[in-house]
Structures are given as C-alpha cells and as structure tokens.
Enzyme design. Structure first.
Site: not given
Ligand SMILES: [Zn+2]
Ligand SMILES: [Zn+2]
Length: 337
Positions: A159-160
């Site tokens: 998850c950025p």
C-alpha cells in the site's frame, strides 16, 4: 541408512550471486529502506482526513447552535465525528507502524541444511513454498514484496498510501478497520451536511446569517459523498475478500490456481493415494496455455476459493479474538487480540 538429500533446486544458476539478503537480523524489518518521498502519500491521507473538520465545526456551530439552538445535537454530532476520526487514526497508525507479517525463519545449522531442503517434511519443490529472492522457506499464502524486498505473511497488497508498507497478516484487520472508520466518517459528514443544506435552502430567513451562502455545507456534502463512494467501494471489495477468505494478491492473480494442480504423473498412477498428491513443481505459465484453457482457468478462479472455510470461520480468521478483552482492541484499532 540415511536417505541421500535431494537438492532443493537442481539448477545451480538459481543460487543468488550475492549472500542471502534475508538474515535473522533483518527479518523484522523491510530490507529496502524507505525514502522520504514514500512518506508523502501517508501525509496526504492525514490531510484528507483532517480537511473537512474546520468546515464541519463551522457548520455545527452555525446550524445546530446559532440557527437551531440545539446544543444536544451539536454535542452528539461532535462526539460521533471525532470518535470516528480517532478510530481512523488509531488503525492508520497501526498499519504504518506494525510489521505486516514476519516470516519466522527456522534456525538451521550447516548439518541440518540438507534436511531442511529435503521435500519429505514439506514440499519445498512446490511453487510458492520457497522464496528464491530471500532464499528461505515461504509458508502458505506468503508472498514476496519486491518493493519492500522481503516476504510478508499472508500478504494482501503493498500500500503506497500507508507509508509504502505491505498490508499483511498482522495489519490486515487494522487496514479494514481504517476503511470502515473512513467510510462511516464520510457517510456521517455527508448525511449531517445534507440535512443542514436542505434546511438552509428551504428556510433561508431562519438562518443565523441569512445573507451568506451555505458554502461549508455544500463542500462537506460533496467531500462526504466522494469519499463515501471511494472508501465504500474498497470496503465492499474487502468485505467480499474476507467472506471468501482471499487476499487481494490471490484475487487478482487469475492463474494462482495453476500452482495447485496435481502432478499428472501421480494422478495417472493407479495406486496413488489422494494424500500423496502434490502440486505441480513447475505449473504451466499463462502464455503456455491455449485460449480455451485460459478462459477455463479464469472461470475456475472466480468459482473456486481454495481457502474458504465458510462465512463465519473466514471472518473469525481476520476478526476473531482469543484474549478476554480481545474485542476491545479489534473495536478500537483492528489490532491484535
Ligand atoms: Zn521473499
Ligand atoms: Zn511491500
């Protein structure tokens, strides 16, 4: 007489040219250090959560205190919105600070190495059982994240937005908790502001300041509805994944099932027991399949959920607790029980 050890992978060129990057010392953190830029999306998440609050406070004071003269409704709306904000932040902090899922590596001496590599105990020859990048055993449902440079237990996705961290076994409940809190917060803000907006348009002369445009209510209604749509869609998708016991990685990998095809040689053996079946050591690649085979695998992928234990068991795997007050942690931050 001891059995002759079977090499893990006979093609010696698969041996890493550099020393194995995964050691017990770095097993508790990401191998690749994060850069400053990777923290910026997390900062954007914090700003997006806090952005509606000044307008929300102005709206509550204008509408509930000054126009309606209703301090009880003002207090209730304030408490509910800030409780949901607190819940969103508590799970957000857990997602960015907790390790998503350490793969405990067995301590193996040189003499034991061959025993570890012998597929008698566990079939390390099977795809997905051995990480060729970490050069270490890979438990079921573990995936190697190339961004973090390590294996993550029951990896859901990288998850950025969560400071470029993986969401895995330890952080997935907190991640879903974050989605629930944000969706409820967006829904609540949208509903309260739409009611205030309707009142402002239908009773313009009853407002505390009749000459002003209800700009904060309009902004909150749009903001709430957009976030409700975005976060609600993600939440709906993860509710489906939990209900069918899938991770995002497994769900989007249409050819994931190929790993679990039984070996044709063992299948054809008449005296082969069902328990002796092993997945194919080298399953066919996607490009090796015909169009019909690919269509068939895609259809099977949509219909067969190989980890599905039934609705309640699937949810218990993510949101069950064993401790006496385990439910409290799950409720407050989606954390461990
Ligand atoms: Zn790995
Ligand atoms: Zn990652």
């Amino acid at each position: 007489m001891p059995r002759k050890p079977i090499p893990l992978i006979s093609t010696y060129e698969l041996q890493p040219s550099t020393p194995a990057p995964y050691t017990p010392d770095d097993a508790y953190g990401d191998v690749k250090p994060r850069t400053f830029w990777q923290y910026l999306p997390a900062l954007a998440v914090v700003i997006l959560i806090l952005l509606p609050h000044p307008s929300y406070l102005i709206m509550l004071v204008d509408y509930h205190l000054r126009t309606r003269n209703d301090p009880i409704a003002f207090t209730i709306h304030l408490i509910i919105a800030y409780t949901l904000t607190f819940l969103a932040f508590s799970s957000f902090i857990i997602c960015i600070s907790r390790d998503p899922g350490v793969v405990q590596q067995p301590e193996v001496s040189d003499e034991d190495t061959h025993a570890l590599l012998t597929p008698a105990d566990d079939d390390f020859l099977s795809p997905g059982k051995w990480c060729r990048k970490c050069w270490a055993p890979k438990p079921e449902r573990t995936h190697h994240c190339s961004t973090c440079g390590r294996c993550v237990l029951k990896m859901d996705h990288h998850c950025p937005w969560m400071a470029s961290k993986c969401i895995g076994y330890n952080t997935y409940p907190a991640f879903v908790h974050f989605l629930v809190s944000c969706t409820l917060l967006a829904l609540y803000i949208a509903v309260v502001s739409i009611f205030a907006l309707i009142y402002a348009f239908s009773n313009p002369y009853a407002l505390a300041n009749p000459s002003s445009t209800p700009i904060h209510e309009i902004f909150l209604a749009f903001d709430g509805l957009i976030f409700l749509l975005v976060m609600g869609s993600f939440l709906g998708y993860h509710i489906y994944l939990i209900s069918t016991n899938q991770t995002t990685v497994e769900n989007i990998s249409h050819f994931f099932l190929l790993r679990y095809l039984p070996s044709p040689s063992e299948e054809s053996t008449s005296d082969a027991q069902p328990t002796s079946r092993r997945p194919l050591a080298f399953p066919p690649m996607e490009h090796e399949l015909s169009y019909q085979q690919r269509t068939l695998v895609r259809a099977a992928h949509g219909a067969i959920h190989i980890y599905d234990l039934g609705f309640s068991q699937n949810w218990a795997q993510v949101y069950g607790w064993s401790g006496r007050r385990g439910w409290m942690n799950k409720l407050l931050n989606g954390g461990s029980s």
